[in-house]
Design a protein around this motif. Structure first.
Motif, PDB file in Angstrom:
ATOM      1  N   ILE A  60       5.974  10.054  -0.682  1.00 11.80           N
ATOM      2  CA  ILE A  60       5.314   8.762  -0.834  1.00 11.80           C
ATOM      3  C   ILE A  60       5.877   7.803   0.203  1.00 11.80           C
ATOM      4  O   ILE A  60       7.084   7.793   0.459  1.00 11.80           O
ATOM      5  N   MET A  61       4.992   7.001   0.776  1.00 17.93           N
ATOM      6  CA  MET A  61       5.399   6.006   1.760  1.00 17.93           C
ATOM      7  C   MET A  61       4.694   4.678   1.502  1.00 17.93           C
ATOM      8  O   MET A  61       3.616   4.650   0.904  1.00 17.93           O
ATOM      9  N   VAL A  62       5.308   3.614   1.960  1.00 15.89           N
ATOM     10  CA  VAL A  62       4.631   2.332   2.113  1.00 15.89           C
ATOM     11  C   VAL A  62       4.076   2.363   3.518  1.00 15.89           C
ATOM     12  O   VAL A  62       4.797   2.667   4.476  1.00 15.89           O
ATOM     13  N   GLY A  63       2.780   2.099   3.648  1.00 15.42           N
ATOM     14  CA  GLY A  63       2.179   2.188   4.966  1.00 15.42           C
ATOM     15  C   GLY A  63       1.005   1.252   5.145  1.00 15.42           C
ATOM     16  O   GLY A  63       0.652   0.480   4.247  1.00 15.42           O
ATOM     17  N   GLU A  64       0.414   1.377   6.324  1.00 18.16           N
ATOM     18  CA  GLU A  64      -0.725   0.544   6.698  1.00 18.16           C
ATOM     19  C   GLU A  64      -1.746   1.425   7.410  1.00 18.16           C
ATOM     20  O   GLU A  64      -1.396   2.145   8.351  1.00 18.16           O
ATOM     21  N   GLN A  65      -2.974   1.373   6.947  1.00 19.12           N
ATOM     22  CA  GLN A  65      -4.016   2.177   7.566  1.00 19.12           C
ATOM     23  C   GLN A  65      -4.313   1.643   8.965  1.00 19.12           C
ATOM     24  O   GLN A  65      -4.468   0.445   9.165  1.00 19.12           O
ATOM     25  N   CYS A  66      -4.388   2.573   9.946  1.00 16.30           N
ATOM     26  CA  CYS A  66      -4.664   2.183  11.328  1.00 16.30           C
ATOM     27  C   CYS A  66      -5.936   2.837  11.859  1.00 16.30           C
ATOM     28  O   CYS A  66      -6.308   2.629  13.004  1.00 16.30           O
ATOM     29  N   GLY A  67      -6.592   3.649  11.039  1.00 19.26           N
ATOM     30  CA  GLY A  67      -7.816   4.307  11.469  1.00 19.26           C
ATOM     31  C   GLY A  67      -8.232   5.368  10.474  1.00 19.26           C
ATOM     32  O   GLY A  67      -7.706   5.447   9.357  1.00 19.26           O
ATOM     33  N   ARG A  68      -9.189   6.178  10.896  1.00 17.15           N
ATOM     34  CA  ARG A  68      -9.688   7.301  10.093  1.00 17.15           C
ATOM     35  C   ARG A  68      -9.705   8.552  10.957  1.00 17.15           C
ATOM     36  O   ARG A  68     -10.047   8.494  12.141  1.00 17.15           O
ATOM     37  N   GLY A  69      -9.374   9.675  10.333  1.00 13.83           N
ATOM     38  CA  GLY A  69      -9.397  10.943  11.038  1.00 13.83           C
ATOM     39  C   GLY A  69     -10.775  11.588  10.968  1.00 13.83           C
ATOM     40  O   GLY A  69     -11.705  11.048  10.358  1.00 13.83           O
ATOM     41  N   PRO A  70     -10.918  12.766  11.564  1.00 18.12           N
ATOM     42  CA  PRO A  70     -12.223  13.434  11.619  1.00 18.12           C
ATOM     43  C   PRO A  70     -12.746  13.885  10.255  1.00 18.12           C
ATOM     44  O   PRO A  70     -13.943  14.142  10.116  1.00 18.12           O
ATOM     45  N   GLU A  81       0.838  -1.199   0.000  1.00 14.61           N
ATOM     46  CA  GLU A  81       0.000   0.000   0.000  1.00 14.61           C
ATOM     47  C   GLU A  81       0.875   1.251   0.000  1.00 14.61           C
ATOM     48  O   GLU A  81       1.697   1.441   0.905  1.00 14.61           O
ATOM     49  N   LEU A  82       0.691   2.083  -1.018  1.00 21.51           N
ATOM     50  CA  LEU A  82       1.401   3.351  -1.113  1.00 21.51           C
ATOM     51  C   LEU A  82       0.454   4.487  -0.736  1.00 21.51           C
ATOM     52  O   LEU A  82      -0.726   4.474  -1.103  1.00 21.51           O
ATOM     53  N   CYS A  97       3.540   4.604   8.838  1.00 16.15           N
ATOM     54  CA  CYS A  97       4.540   4.509   7.774  1.00 16.15           C
ATOM     55  C   CYS A  97       5.496   3.367   8.075  1.00 16.15           C
ATOM     56  O   CYS A  97       6.117   3.333   9.134  1.00 16.15           O
ATOM     57  N   HIS A  98       5.604   2.442   7.131  1.00 13.66           N
ATOM     58  CA  HIS A  98       6.573   1.354   7.245  1.00 13.66           C
ATOM     59  C   HIS A  98       7.876   1.697   6.524  1.00 13.66           C
ATOM     60  O   HIS A  98       8.939   1.234   6.931  1.00 13.66           O
ATOM     61  N   GLY A 149      -1.917   8.163  14.015  1.00 16.58           N
ATOM     62  CA  GLY A 149      -1.325   7.808  12.728  1.00 16.58           C
ATOM     63  C   GLY A 149      -1.094   9.073  11.926  1.00 16.58           C
ATOM     64  O   GLY A 149      -1.492  10.174  12.323  1.00 16.58           O
ATOM     65  N   LEU A 150      -0.440   8.923  10.791  1.00 16.29           N
ATOM     66  CA  LEU A 150      -0.158  10.054   9.911  1.00 16.29           C
ATOM     67  C   LEU A 150      -1.305  10.220   8.927  1.00 16.29           C
ATOM     68  O   LEU A 150      -1.711   9.270   8.269  1.00 16.29           O
ATOM     69  N   SER A 151      -1.809  11.411   8.832  1.00 14.92           N
ATOM     70  CA  SER A 151      -2.848  11.714   7.856  1.00 14.92           C
ATOM     71  C   SER A 151      -2.237  11.625   6.462  1.00 14.92           C
ATOM     72  O   SER A 151      -1.269  12.305   6.158  1.00 14.92           O
ATOM     73  N   ALA A 152      -2.782  10.739   5.647  1.00 10.35           N
ATOM     74  CA  ALA A 152      -2.232  10.501   4.305  1.00 10.35           C
ATOM     75  C   ALA A 152      -3.359  10.016   3.402  1.00 10.35           C
ATOM     76  O   ALA A 152      -4.460   9.729   3.879  1.00 10.35           O
ATOM     77  N   ASN A 153      -3.072   9.938   2.135  1.00  9.71           N
ATOM     78  CA  ASN A 153      -4.084   9.483   1.182  1.00  9.71           C
ATOM     79  C   ASN A 153      -3.546   8.338   0.344  1.00  9.71           C
ATOM     80  O   ASN A 153      -2.401   8.365  -0.103  1.00  9.71           O
TER      81      ASN A 153
END
Length: 151
Positions: free
Chosen positions: A99-109, A22-23, A117-118, A56-60
């Protein structure tokens, strides 16, 4: 991190790496500012409205959705960059997309993905951002623009 010089390089990265991992794209001062030293500790963002720390980091995500079909991958990544281009102005000098390889851990407001980020992968160049702006504007939609509340 290396620099993605244009949209074609970002599309290639998505095609080659994004099928297995996942990018995500994040607009910030970069991994050095966002990731705890030695990758230990908590990765977090702060909600701009309330100041609440987010887990977590806010990202898309850059992942292409199945409904996109065989449409242009270049247009897909251009749109993903263009959606949040206003963040550079909000976050100040030095804020850029990476750009990062990451894993979603939740949702923000704002229903945005919160990501752990991995692996930081690459910066996105100014040239790629200019290309994204051009590609999106060439679509000619008067009803569409960046996802910016203040406008």
């Amino acid at each position: 991190m290396y620099v993605l010089e244009n949209l074609d390089q970002l599309a290639t990265l998505l095609r080659e790496v994004g099928r297995d991992r996942e990018l995500y794209v994040r607009w910030s001062l970069g991994p050095d500012a966002d990731l705890p030293a030695g990758r230990q500790g908590r990765q977090a963002s702060r909600d701009a409205l309330t100041g609440v720390m987010l887990p977590g980091l806010s990202a898309n995500p850059l992942r292409v959705e199945p409904w996109w079909g065989d449409r242009s991958l270049r247009l897909w990544v251009a749109r993903r960059l263009y959606d949040y281009c206003h963040i550079r102005d909000l976050r100040g000098p030095g804020a850029s997309p990476w750009i990062m390889v990451g894993e979603q851990c939740g949702r923000g407001p704002d229903n945005e993905p919160l990501v752990i980020c991995h692996q930081p992968v690459a910066w996105v160049s100014e040239e790629a951002l200019r290309e994204a702006d051009t590609v999106v504007k060439e679509q000619g939609s008067a009803e569409w623009g960046p996802l910016h509340r203040a406008d």
